[in-house]
Design a protein around this motif. Structure first.
Motif, short mmCIF file in Angstrom:
data_model
loop_
_atom_site.label_atom_id
_atom_site.label_comp_id
_atom_site.label_asym_id
_atom_site.label_seq_id
_atom_site.Cartn_x
_atom_site.Cartn_y
_atom_site.Cartn_z
N HIS A 70 -4.73 0.30 94.59
CA HIS A 70 -4.83 1.72 94.91
C HIS A 70 -6.06 2.30 94.22
N CYS A 76 -0.55 -1.73 94.97
CA CYS A 76 0.23 -0.86 95.85
C CYS A 76 0.44 -1.55 97.20
N ASP A 88 -1.45 4.05 102.12
CA ASP A 88 -0.75 3.58 100.92
C ASP A 88 0.71 4.02 100.97
N SER A 90 3.88 4.29 98.32
CA SER A 90 4.36 4.20 96.94
C SER A 90 5.89 4.11 96.90
#
Length: 104
Positions: A70, A76, A88, A90
């Motif tokens: 990331h 990530c 992305d 999370s």
């Protein structure tokens, strides 16, 4: 009381268990590697559990899931979309949205 975390079809008895599960998936792959099989299904469940990320997809389709660094220099999960963009994902942001447990 422990907080049960549900992500798609996956149920974890606690936030700690969910974090450990996704951390282990992330650590099974080298940077840039495609995530496949059951692990990809777990990442897909995470993606679709996050309405904010689904909205960011804006109708685009996921081509594959990858492990990448990331911009904050942490590993990530990423969804590679059909237009080549990377999104992305999370797991910590999702899991932290659950309330704290009130006991052991």
């Amino acid at each position: 009381m422990k907080v049960t975390v549900v992500i798609g079809g996956l149920t974890f008895p606690s936030k700690r268990d969910a974090i450990e599960y996704y951390k282990n998936v992330l650590n099974r792959y080298e940077d840039g590697a495609e995530i496949a099989g059951v692990d990809a299904s777990a990442i897909e469940a995470l993606l679709y559990a996050r309405p904010d990320k689904v909205a960011e997809m804006a109708g685009r389709k996921v081509v594959r899931y990858r492990r990448k660094m990331h911009r904050h220099n942490t590993p990530c999960f990423f969804a590679e979309l059909d237009d080549g963009k990377l999104l992305d994902i999370s797991y910590m942001k999702f899991i932290n949205s659950y309330p704290q447990s009130t006991g052991a």
